[in-house]
Design a protein around this motif. Structure first.
Motif, PDB file in Angstrom:
ATOM      1  N   GLU A   1       0.847  -1.302  -0.158  1.00 43.14           N
ATOM      2  CA  GLU A   1      -0.162   0.126  -0.272  1.00 43.14           C
ATOM      3  C   GLU A   1       0.628   1.380  -0.064  1.00 43.14           C
ATOM      4  N   ALA A   2       1.091   1.339   0.511  1.00 45.48           N
ATOM      5  CA  ALA A   2       2.958   2.555   0.567  1.00 45.48           C
ATOM      6  C   ALA A   2       3.768   2.532  -0.662  1.00 45.48           C
ATOM      7  N   PHE A   3       3.774   1.953  -0.852  1.00 44.38           N
ATOM      8  CA  PHE A   3       3.886   2.386  -2.452  1.00 44.38           C
ATOM      9  C   PHE A   3       2.691   2.989  -3.832  1.00 44.38           C
ATOM     10  N   ALA A   4       1.845   2.283  -3.281  1.00 44.02           N
ATOM     11  CA  ALA A   4       0.550   2.981  -4.387  1.00 44.02           C
ATOM     12  C   ALA A   4       0.240   4.185  -4.246  1.00 44.02           C
ATOM     13  N   ILE A   5       0.593   4.353  -2.426  1.00 44.24           N
ATOM     14  CA  ILE A   5       0.136   5.743  -1.638  1.00 44.24           C
ATOM     15  C   ILE A   5       1.717   6.686  -1.547  1.00 44.24           C
ATOM     16  N   VAL A   6       2.135   6.457  -2.398  1.00 38.01           N
ATOM     17  CA  VAL A   6       3.963   7.839  -2.238  1.00 38.01           C
ATOM     18  C   VAL A   6       2.545   9.154  -2.615  1.00 38.01           C
TER      19      VAL A   6
ATOM     20  N   VAL B   1      -9.776  10.739  -4.582  1.00 35.80           N
ATOM     21  CA  VAL B   1      -9.352  10.460  -5.844  1.00 35.80           C
ATOM     22  C   VAL B   1      -8.115   9.174  -5.994  1.00 35.80           C
ATOM     23  N   TRP B   2      -7.473   9.842  -5.735  1.00 31.75           N
ATOM     24  CA  TRP B   2      -6.097   8.946  -5.811  1.00 31.75           C
ATOM     25  C   TRP B   2      -6.259   7.843  -4.625  1.00 31.75           C
ATOM     26  N   SER B   3      -6.152   7.957  -3.772  1.00 35.11           N
ATOM     27  CA  SER B   3      -6.925   6.637  -2.412  1.00 35.11           C
ATOM     28  C   SER B   3      -7.691   5.604  -3.370  1.00 35.11           C
ATOM     29  N   LEU B   4      -8.919   6.095  -3.846  1.00 34.57           N
ATOM     30  CA  LEU B   4     -10.299   5.301  -4.222  1.00 34.57           C
ATOM     31  C   LEU B   4      -9.166   4.456  -5.578  1.00 34.57           C
ATOM     32  N   SER B   5      -8.836   5.279  -6.565  1.00 38.56           N
ATOM     33  CA  SER B   5      -8.396   5.025  -7.396  1.00 38.56           C
ATOM     34  C   SER B   5      -7.074   3.615  -7.195  1.00 38.56           C
ATOM     35  N   MET B   6      -6.122   4.560  -6.237  1.00 37.66           N
ATOM     36  CA  MET B   6      -5.127   3.105  -6.292  1.00 37.66           C
ATOM     37  C   MET B   6      -5.530   1.527  -4.708  1.00 37.66           C
ATOM     38  N   ALA B   7      -6.456   2.176  -4.364  1.00 35.35           N
ATOM     39  CA  ALA B   7      -7.680   1.017  -3.703  1.00 35.35           C
ATOM     40  C   ALA B   7      -8.545   0.113  -4.581  1.00 35.35           C
ATOM     41  N   VAL B   8      -9.049   0.539  -5.704  1.00 39.31           N
ATOM     42  CA  VAL B   8      -9.814  -0.436  -6.992  1.00 39.31           C
ATOM     43  C   VAL B   8      -8.664  -1.188  -7.005  1.00 39.31           C
ATOM     44  N   ILE B   9      -7.851  -0.781  -7.978  1.00 37.56           N
ATOM     45  CA  ILE B   9      -6.379  -0.966  -8.334  1.00 37.56           C
ATOM     46  C   ILE B   9      -5.544  -2.466  -7.659  1.00 37.56           C
ATOM     47  N   ILE B  10      -5.859  -2.318  -6.339  1.00 32.88           N
ATOM     48  CA  ILE B  10      -4.745  -3.114  -5.831  1.00 32.88           C
ATOM     49  C   ILE B  10      -6.211  -4.476  -5.733  1.00 32.88           C
ATOM     50  N   LEU B  11      -7.176  -3.593  -4.935  1.00 30.95           N
ATOM     51  CA  LEU B  11      -8.593  -5.012  -4.756  1.00 30.95           C
ATOM     52  C   LEU B  11      -8.652  -5.960  -5.701  1.00 30.95           C
ATOM     53  N   LEU B  12      -8.054  -5.283  -7.118  1.00 29.02           N
ATOM     54  CA  LEU B  12      -8.156  -5.990  -8.755  1.00 29.02           C
ATOM     55  C   LEU B  12      -7.224  -7.261  -7.972  1.00 29.02           C
TER      56      LEU B  12
END
Length: 469
Positions: A291-296, A334-345
């Motif tokens: 997650e840390a890499f996704a929310i840099v 916007v960024w967090s929700l986008s990354m959350a969807v990608i990680i969930l997928l």
């Protein structure tokens, strides 16, 4: 403004300035994170005790680095507000005094660290097999900490003036040099070439050497290109006054950086996730690292908003300060929700790739479906705290970060007790993110002051003839 590479952040698109600093900063942060991964890999080849010793050093190094983060925040605040006021003399003096304060403060910590490294680490639980490696690693690290902190503070000064590209280049350069030096300093041989074989000492020395190179480079840039360093002596009174202005923001900012690690310790400890076994702890650990890499970009945002609020607050343009907060919060969402969807997928492939146990995989997927989905709240808290530091109002930042940390610890432990499962702990963290993010955004946008706190004026010395009358 002082220097050719500085930028006036009081004109032009507000979020455009933030985005222009955020993007290169994100690359710099990723480079530094990769350095940690590479360090861990090479030290791991030495043995379990060596690896454990370096991992045990992490909380101590992070605590010490919080001092430099605080000093950097103080420098950003004072320099950016002076830039907003278009006061070149204050910019040069505070930039110079910020560097001198960082060298002296961290130098003092360095001396204490070298002297007390063994009793300190025995106190926090280092075993007899780990202690020799801890001493080898931390003695070098403490000895060279000034060379690590110096570039950080210098980079913050440039960011305060709107120059985000060079600090990011320096971060990437330090990371590349560090990764190149690591195997040659740590191992006896690498790629058929002789190495120095210094073990864990070599790992620490590679970090110090890489940062020393960047310190020389960025220091030369500040002195010769930007001409931001004032070598003239302006008296002890002005020096102490400037140090006080920097510390007024820097000390609370440093304290703020300790709240989240302490809260995470509780969340991961015996009252939280650890009670459910190693697999649960491993699942959360892996999930949080990915997650840390996704929310840099959210971390980069917290380093980018301060110069914008500081300059505009210093110039008295409160509408642009409010806009900086509002658009930063929207970006977090916007960024967090986008990354959350990608990680969930991707979670059905990510979890088994990093975690061998089925329970660990389930915990990681639960974390991604709850915490990562709400991580915008954490980003909003970070951005708000950094923005208020830029305005010279660090007490607001302390209030925001401490309340989130307390909420996270209490809700996570309570969730674990009530539901008696890892999902309860994870759910508590997610709820804390939602409440802290929503509460922070509401307070900042509708209640908090947007004016920069004015720099205190130093009292002028009484005339000599007046004193004699």
């Amino acid at each position: 403004m002082a220097g050719r590479a500085t930028r006036d952040l009081t004109e032009g698109p507000v979020f455009g300035h933030i985005l222009r600093m955020l993007v290169p900063m994100s690359f710099g942060i990723v480079a530094m994170m990769l350095t940690g991964v590479i360090d861990t890999y090479w030290v791991g080849t030495l043995g379990t005790s060596q690896q454990a010793a370096v991992q045990l050093s992490f909380p101590v190094t992070m605590l010490v680095m919080s001092i430099s983060i605080g000093l950097g925040a103080g420098a950003v605040s004072v320099v950016s507000r002076a830039a907003g006021e278009k006061d070149d003399s204050i910019i040069r003096r505070t930039a110079t005094d910020a560097l001198s304060l960082s060298v002296l403060a961290v130098g003092f910590v360095s001396i204490l660290g070298v002297i007390f490294v063994e009793p300190l680490f025995r106190l926090i639980g280092a075993s007899d097999t780990m202690i020799p490696h801890v001493i080898d690693y931390m003695t070098v690290w403490f000895s060279g900490i000034v060379l690590i902190v110096g570039p950080m503070v210098a980079s913050n000064i440039l960011r305060a003036l709107g120059n985000a590209v060079l600090p990011s280049i320096m971060m990437i350069a330090a990371a590349v040099v560090n990764m190149i030096l690591d195997p040659f300093f740590i191992l006896d041989e690498f790629l058929g070439l002789p190495g120095l074989g210094w073990g864990v000492s070599g790992a620490a020395l590679a970090t110090v050497a890489a940062n020393a190179v960047t310190f020389v480079m960025i220091g030369s840039y500040l002195v010769f290109r930007e001409k931001l360093i004032d070598f003239r002596w302006h008296g002890l009174g002005e020096l102490v006054h400037n140090w006080g202005e920097i510390a007024r923001v820097g000390l609370p900012a440093a304290a703020s950086n300790t709240f989240n690690p302490f809260a995470l310790t509780i969340v991961m400890g015996g009252l939280g996730m650890a009670q459910f076994g190693d697999a649960a702890v491993g699942g959360v650990g892996v999930a949080a690292r990915l997650e840390a890499f996704a929310i840099v970009p959210l971390f980069a945002l917290s380093a980018s908003i301060g110069p914008v609020t500081g300059q505009n607050g210093g110039a008295g343009i409160t509408s642009r300060v409010r806009e900086a907060f509002a658009k930063s919060f929207l970006f977090c969402l916007v960024w967090s929700l986008s990354m959350a969807v990608i990680i969930l997928l991707l979670s059905r492939w990510l979890a088994p790739a990093f975690l061998p146990s089925e329970m660990g995989q389930q915990v990681a997927q639960t974390y991604w479906s709850l915490v990562t989905l709400t991580i915008a709240g954490y980003g909003i808290s970070m951005a708000a705290s950094a923005g208020f530091n830029g305005l010279g109002r660090p007490s607001f930042g302390v209030m925001i970060t401490s309340s989130r940390a307390l909420m996270m610890a209490v809700l996570a432990v309570s969730g674990g007790i009530i539901f008696n499962s890892p999902a309860g702990v994870i759910g508590g963290v997610a709820i804390a993110n939602i409440l802290s993010g929503a509460g922070t955004a509401t307070y900042v946008l509708f209640r908090a002051p947007m004016e920069a706190r004015k720099r205190k004026q130093r009292k002028a010395a009484a005339p000599a003839n007046a004193a004699s009358e």
